[in-house]
Scaffold this active site. Structure first.
Site, PDB file in Angstrom:
ATOM      1  N   GLY A 189       5.998  -6.637  -5.450  1.00  0.00           N
ATOM      2  CA  GLY A 189       6.812  -7.476  -6.314  1.00  0.00           C
ATOM      3  C   GLY A 189       5.932  -8.532  -6.956  1.00  0.00           C
ATOM      4  O   GLY A 189       4.776  -8.274  -7.305  1.00  0.00           O
ATOM      5  N   CYS A 190       6.453  -9.740  -7.134  1.00  0.00           N
ATOM      6  CA  CYS A 190       5.662 -10.828  -7.703  1.00  0.00           C
ATOM      7  C   CYS A 190       4.387 -10.997  -6.893  1.00  0.00           C
ATOM      8  O   CYS A 190       4.421 -11.136  -5.670  1.00  0.00           O
ATOM      9  CB  CYS A 190       6.469 -12.122  -7.690  1.00  0.00           C
TER      10      CYS A 190
END
Length: 393
Positions: A241-242
């Site tokens: 993800g991020c």
């Protein structure tokens, strides 16, 4: 250069000054290993702490041959005669001590034996600058390096006439704050009958460390097209993800010597962050991790990554609240040995696990401001630290 202005409540301009910053040039002498038969001079705190001497005993006992060779075209050069350059994994023995005014506890390890990729961030820029160009065994003693806040800029200190200002003079006190039109905070440092002086430097501007450092060894980062050759290090790529939080988690792991955030598994060359966010390039946000397999296992790294994902391991194209193909999660390997080990761990999460396991494709680094983003924002990257990682403040 830029101009800064201080205003009163009626937005009248009181004064302006230049914010040009002249960069300090550090001049130092690199001492060769055969000249280091004497202890370095004592390094102490101005706050009255006892002076301590740089101890050159208990040197790092490397089990790796310093005289191993690396290929350079058709020639083989002895690594002992090459100088360290950006992209090398360097191992140093070092110690930092605060100089002069208060210097806060650093957000990274500040003594002992450490390894990291030269020029990839983490640790102070001044440490990277000292090492670049050194040969194995070179050292420096008592070299002053910036603590990360920059040198105090005299152009950011100015005296203002009380008569010409519209500030409420009754409220002026040494140590009180005033604000520039831009919102920049300044501190009143002196008041006389006719004028007052403000300092708009960061509070820790000019703070320095005294650095003792010895380069023990270095070698090139493995070619990320595949973990081959004689390198003692390996590479894995994680999509979690991020990438900000995941990078800091890996930076804290013993045995991880380098991290970069970027994009992989896509079909467009050299994409920008904005390109990837549009979701049309096929890339996912990833963290490239360079590690020493003698110190940290693949299993440990995979479990750190899967721990970051939590229940998101069962989501498609989503991690937490971030959704889209650019946030799909996966682990991307460079060798068959890595693949087999990772596959066995992922099986523990059951058939519903959506984490990709694929051969790593080209890694494209993200823009510089994304690199070590949370460290730059004030979160610790010390090895083994357990502080909660805050991705959004």
């Amino acid at each position: 250069h830029t101009l800064a202005f201080i205003t009163d409540l009626s937005s009248r301009t009181l004064f302006s000054f230049s914010t040009n910053i002249e960069h300090r040039e550090a001049i130092m002498t690199v001492q060769k290993s055969d000249a280091l038969q004497h202890s370095a001079k004592g390094v102490g705190h101005a706050s009255g702490h006892l002076f301590r001497r740089w101890n050159t005993h208990n040197h790092y006992q490397t089990t790796k041959a310093l005289a191993t060779t690396v290929k350079n075209g058709s020639e083989t050069k002895n690594k002992m005669f090459r100088r360290a350059r950006r992209g090398d994994v360097v191992t140093i023995e070092f110690e930092l001590q605060g100089e002069g005014d208060y210097v806060p506890e650093p957000l990274f390890d500040s003594s002992g034996v450490i390894s990291f990729v030269l020029g990839w961030g983490n640790y102070l820029p001044g440490i990277h600058e000292l090492i670049e160009g050194m040969k194995t065994g070179d050292s420096v003693s008592n070299v002053s390096i910036d603590a990360g806040w920059g040198e105090k800029n005299p152009n950011l200190i100015t005296t203002i006439s009380k008569e010409s200002s519209a500030v409420d003079l009754k409220r002026l006190k040494v140590g009180s704050d005033v604000y520039l039109q831009s919102g920049h905070k300044c501190t009143i440092v002196d008041i006389s009958d006719d004028d007052f002086t403000i300092d708009c430097n960061p509070p820790l501007a000019g703070a320095c460390y005294s650095c003792n450092l010895k380069l023990l060894e270095f070698e090139q980062v493995p070619d990320t097209s595949g973990v081959t050759g004689e390198s003692n290090y390996e590479v894995l790529v994680f999509g979690l993800g991020c990438f900000w939080g995941g990078e800091l988690a890996f930076m804290r792991e013993h045995g991880v010597v380098g991290t970069r955030v970027g994009f992989s598994q896509g079909h467009v060359d050299n994409p920008s962050y904005e390109d990837v966010c549009e979701g049309s390039t096929g890339h996912t946000e990833v963290i490239q991790v360079v590690y020493d397999p003698d110190v940290v296992s693949i299993e440990r790294l995979v479990r750190v990554g899967m721990g970051r994902l939590g229940d998101s391991v069962y989501m498609i194209n989503q991690v937490g609240n971030d959704s889209g193909t650019q946030y799909r999660h996966g682990i991307y390997y460079y060798s068959e040995e890595q693949r087999v080990l990772i596959e066995d761990i992922l099986k523990e999460f059951g058939e519903e696990c959506q984490t990709e396991l694929e051969q790593a494709e080209t890694f494209w680094p993200a823009e510089e401001y994304h690199q070590q983003y949370l460290l730059k924002g004030g979160q610790s990257a010390k090895k083994g630290v357990l502080e909660k990682i805050r991705c959004y403040g």
